[in-house]
Scaffold this active site. Structure first.
Site, PDB file in Angstrom:
ATOM      1  N   ASP A  11      18.612  43.419  47.296  1.00 20.21           N
ATOM      2  CA  ASP A  11      18.474  42.373  48.324  1.00 20.21           C
ATOM      3  C   ASP A  11      18.534  41.022  47.615  1.00 20.21           C
ATOM      4  O   ASP A  11      18.533  40.948  46.375  1.00 20.21           O
ATOM      5  CB  ASP A  11      17.132  42.540  49.075  1.00 20.21           C
ATOM      6  CG  ASP A  11      16.938  41.502  50.189  1.00 20.21           C
ATOM      7  OD1 ASP A  11      17.928  41.150  50.857  1.00 20.21           O
ATOM      8  OD2 ASP A  11      15.805  41.025  50.388  1.00 20.21           O
ATOM      9  N   SER A  12      18.552  39.951  48.397  1.00 22.33           N
ATOM     10  CA  SER A  12      18.506  38.609  47.805  1.00 22.33           C
ATOM     11  C   SER A  12      17.115  38.292  47.281  1.00 22.33           C
ATOM     12  O   SER A  12      16.938  37.430  46.427  1.00 22.33           O
ATOM     13  CB  SER A  12      18.877  37.577  48.868  1.00 22.33           C
ATOM     14  OG  SER A  12      17.952  37.680  49.948  1.00 22.33           O
ATOM     15  N   TYR A  43      20.634  34.286  50.791  1.00 19.69           N
ATOM     16  CA  TYR A  43      22.012  34.660  51.157  1.00 19.69           C
ATOM     17  C   TYR A  43      22.406  34.095  52.526  1.00 19.69           C
ATOM     18  O   TYR A  43      23.567  33.828  52.784  1.00 19.69           O
ATOM     19  CB  TYR A  43      22.142  36.176  51.208  1.00 19.69           C
ATOM     20  CG  TYR A  43      22.391  36.852  49.878  1.00 19.69           C
ATOM     21  CD1 TYR A  43      22.293  36.163  48.665  1.00 19.69           C
ATOM     22  CD2 TYR A  43      22.736  38.198  49.834  1.00 19.69           C
ATOM     23  CE1 TYR A  43      22.528  36.804  47.466  1.00 19.69           C
ATOM     24  CE2 TYR A  43      22.980  38.845  48.626  1.00 19.69           C
ATOM     25  CZ  TYR A  43      22.870  38.147  47.444  1.00 19.69           C
ATOM     26  OH  TYR A  43      23.114  38.787  46.264  1.00 19.69           O
ATOM     27  N   GLY A  44      21.408  33.965  53.404  1.00 22.17           N
ATOM     28  CA  GLY A  44      21.710  33.584  54.791  1.00 22.17           C
ATOM     29  C   GLY A  44      22.365  32.227  54.921  1.00 22.17           C
ATOM     30  O   GLY A  44      22.977  31.920  55.940  1.00 22.17           O
ATOM     31  N   CYS A  75      19.835  44.649  52.734  1.00 23.21           N
ATOM     32  CA  CYS A  75      19.996  43.268  53.184  1.00 23.21           C
ATOM     33  C   CYS A  75      21.062  43.260  54.270  1.00 23.21           C
ATOM     34  O   CYS A  75      22.189  43.706  54.032  1.00 23.21           O
ATOM     35  CB  CYS A  75      20.436  42.413  51.996  1.00 23.21           C
ATOM     36  SG  CYS A  75      20.899  40.724  52.421  1.00 23.21           S
ATOM     37  N   ASN A  76      20.698  42.784  55.450  1.00 22.61           N
ATOM     38  CA  ASN A  76      21.680  42.747  56.548  1.00 22.61           C
ATOM     39  C   ASN A  76      22.811  41.772  56.263  1.00 22.61           C
ATOM     40  O   ASN A  76      23.966  42.038  56.586  1.00 22.61           O
ATOM     41  CB  ASN A  76      21.002  42.312  57.842  1.00 22.61           C
ATOM     42  CG  ASN A  76      20.086  43.373  58.413  1.00 22.61           C
ATOM     43  OD1 ASN A  76      20.469  44.133  59.283  1.00 22.61           O
ATOM     44  ND2 ASN A  76      18.871  43.429  57.906  1.00 22.61           N
ATOM     45  N   THR A  77      22.481  40.626  55.679  1.00 15.37           N
ATOM     46  CA  THR A  77      23.516  39.616  55.425  1.00 15.37           C
ATOM     47  C   THR A  77      24.572  40.188  54.488  1.00 15.37           C
ATOM     48  O   THR A  77      25.781  40.129  54.765  1.00 15.37           O
ATOM     49  CB  THR A  77      22.881  38.352  54.800  1.00 15.37           C
ATOM     50  OG1 THR A  77      21.754  37.966  55.573  1.00 15.37           O
ATOM     51  CG2 THR A  77      23.878  37.212  54.737  1.00 15.37           C
ATOM     52  N   GLU A 153       8.904  35.483  51.986  1.00 15.07           N
ATOM     53  CA  GLU A 153       8.795  35.329  50.518  1.00 15.07           C
ATOM     54  C   GLU A 153       7.421  34.750  50.159  1.00 15.07           C
ATOM     55  O   GLU A 153       6.768  35.214  49.226  1.00 15.07           O
ATOM     56  CB  GLU A 153       9.894  34.396  49.991  1.00 15.07           C
ATOM     57  CG  GLU A 153      11.305  34.961  50.048  1.00 15.07           C
ATOM     58  CD  GLU A 153      11.638  35.953  48.926  1.00 15.07           C
ATOM     59  OE1 GLU A 153      11.090  35.848  47.811  1.00 15.07           O
ATOM     60  OE2 GLU A 153      12.468  36.843  49.192  1.00 15.07           O
ATOM     61  N   CYS A 189      17.140  41.248  59.696  1.00 15.11           N
ATOM     62  CA  CYS A 189      17.001  40.713  58.343  1.00 15.11           C
ATOM     63  C   CYS A 189      15.857  41.498  57.736  1.00 15.11           C
ATOM     64  O   CYS A 189      14.787  41.615  58.360  1.00 15.11           O
ATOM     65  CB  CYS A 189      16.673  39.225  58.373  1.00 15.11           C
ATOM     66  SG  CYS A 189      16.191  38.591  56.743  1.00 15.11           S
ATOM     67  N   THR A 190      16.075  42.040  56.542  1.00 21.50           N
ATOM     68  CA  THR A 190      15.065  42.943  55.986  1.00 21.50           C
ATOM     69  C   THR A 190      13.777  42.214  55.597  1.00 21.50           C
ATOM     70  O   THR A 190      12.747  42.849  55.396  1.00 21.50           O
ATOM     71  CB  THR A 190      15.632  43.704  54.775  1.00 21.50           C
ATOM     72  OG1 THR A 190      16.156  42.753  53.828  1.00 21.50           O
ATOM     73  CG2 THR A 190      16.717  44.658  55.205  1.00 21.50           C
ATOM     74  N   HIS A 191      13.830  40.896  55.517  1.00 16.68           N
ATOM     75  CA  HIS A 191      12.589  40.150  55.267  1.00 16.68           C
ATOM     76  C   HIS A 191      11.622  40.217  56.461  1.00 16.68           C
ATOM     77  O   HIS A 191      10.411  40.106  56.288  1.00 16.68           O
ATOM     78  CB  HIS A 191      12.897  38.673  54.980  1.00 16.68           C
ATOM     79  CG  HIS A 191      13.324  38.386  53.573  1.00 16.68           C
ATOM     80  ND1 HIS A 191      14.554  38.743  53.086  1.00 16.68           N
ATOM     81  CD2 HIS A 191      12.672  37.778  52.547  1.00 16.68           C
ATOM     82  CE1 HIS A 191      14.645  38.353  51.809  1.00 16.68           C
ATOM     83  NE2 HIS A 191      13.520  37.768  51.470  1.00 16.68           N
TER      84      HIS A 191
HETATM   85  N1  DGL Z   1      16.993  39.964  53.435  1.00 19.12           N
HETATM   86  C1  DGL Z   1      18.244  39.441  53.786  1.00 19.12           C
HETATM   87  C2  DGL Z   1      18.822  40.041  55.054  1.00 19.12           C
HETATM   88  O1  DGL Z   1      18.472  41.142  55.404  1.00 19.12           O
HETATM   89  C3  DGL Z   1      18.634  38.014  53.587  1.00 19.12           C
HETATM   90  C4  DGL Z   1      17.680  36.914  53.376  1.00 19.12           C
HETATM   91  C5  DGL Z   1      18.370  35.711  52.760  1.00 19.12           C
HETATM   92  O2  DGL Z   1      18.564  35.746  51.533  1.00 19.12           O
HETATM   93  O3  DGL Z   1      18.744  34.786  53.499  1.00 19.12           O
HETATM   94  O4  DGL Z   1      19.639  39.473  55.702  1.00 19.12           O
END
Ligand code: DGL
Length: 265
Positions: A11-12, A43-44, A75-77, A153, A189-191
């Site tokens: 993931d990011s 990443y977003g 990570c979805n992105t 985070e 988003c996995t966060h």
């Molecule tokens: N956890 C990431 C996702 O699922 C991205 C978060 C990020 O880096 O913007 O999209």
């Protein structure tokens, strides 16, 4: 298959821990490498071209170094943009994380569902496709909430996250036309599942859906019949940028990630 060959999660940042958790529950003795591309986080806010180039390149370096049996883009992105690129570039099974629109549509009574993700994820044609295929009789509202990524985070790094801050970040989803009726929200988003408690408190009565459990089942299916260690080896957390603070290191240990490494860019 070498029983010690790990599963690689990527993931990011810390979001992929929401995917790692259910996978460890299902495969408790698997070796784990968890990689956070902290040098490129978030990443977003990056372009499609940047992500499409970065993800296969970094995954390639991680695969060469750790020789995993399977990689999970947690990570979805990264998945909605670069899953095909990564699969084309690398010779191992790669599981992606795609917005759980199908189960959300199955569970919605009001037929108004939400997709809460990063700005990059919610603009992907991949989301249009999933909506058309699995939620054609639903209104699908979307919102990119980068502040939620930062809040997740901060939470894992030991800070207190206020419910009001979570509410403010997600509120534009509910303020769109029809938003009052939203009953099921995809955490794309996995966060975001890491903020489950705060989201519940901010928007009571909604159902939040993420892909963690489904991904765990997919990993178990793809590795069925393979040997695993008798006892879980210490997991490794890899950071491409600044290493974790003490609070995050403790949180990582709670996911079995006892060793931290920094992978220079
Ligand atoms: N956890 C990431 C996702 O699922 C991205 C978060 C990020 O880096 O913007 O999209």
């Amino acid at each position: 298959m070498n029983p010690a060959a790990p599963l690689l999660f990527f993931d990011s940042g810390v979001g992929g821990l929401s995917v790692l958790g259910p996978a460890r529950a299902l495969l408790p003795t698997a070796g784990i490498v968890y990689a956070a591309d902290s040098a490129w986080f978030p990443y977003g806010r990056r372009s499609e071209a940047e992500i499409a180039e970065r993800v296969p390149e970094l995954l390639g370096r991680l695969v060469a170094r750790f020789r995993p049996r399977l990689a999970v883009i947690a990570c979805n992105t990264a998945s909605t943009i670069a899953l095909d690129h990564a699969r084309a570039a690398l010779d191992l099974p790669i599981v992606g994380t795609v917005p759980a629109i199908k189960p959300a549509a199955e569970q919605s009574t009001s037929r108004v569902i939400g997709v809460l993700g990063t700005e990059a994820t919610v603009r992907q044609p991949y989301v249009d496709d999933l909506s058309a295929r699995f939620a054609s009789d639903c209104t699908v509202l979307r919102h990119g909430a980068p502040a939620l990524v930062e809040l997740a985070e901060a939470k894992l790094a030991g800070q207190t996250v206020a419910v009001d801050a979570v509410r403010a970040a997600a509120l534009p989803l509910f303020e769109q036309a029809g938003g009052d009726a939203l009953d099921v929200v995809v955490l794309a988003c996995t966060h975001f599942p890491l903020l489950g408690r705060e989201l519940d408190a901010a928007f009571p009565g909604r159902t939040w859906i993420d892909g963690g459990a489904g991904i765990a089942r997919r990993i178990a299916f793809l590795t069925r019949g393979q040997p695993w260690p008798d006892v879980a080896p210490p997991g490794i957390a890899v950071f491409t940028g600044a290493p974790p603070n003490a609070a995050l290191a403790k949180a990582l240990a709670g996911f079995g990630l006892d060793e931290v490494q920094v992978l220079p860019d």
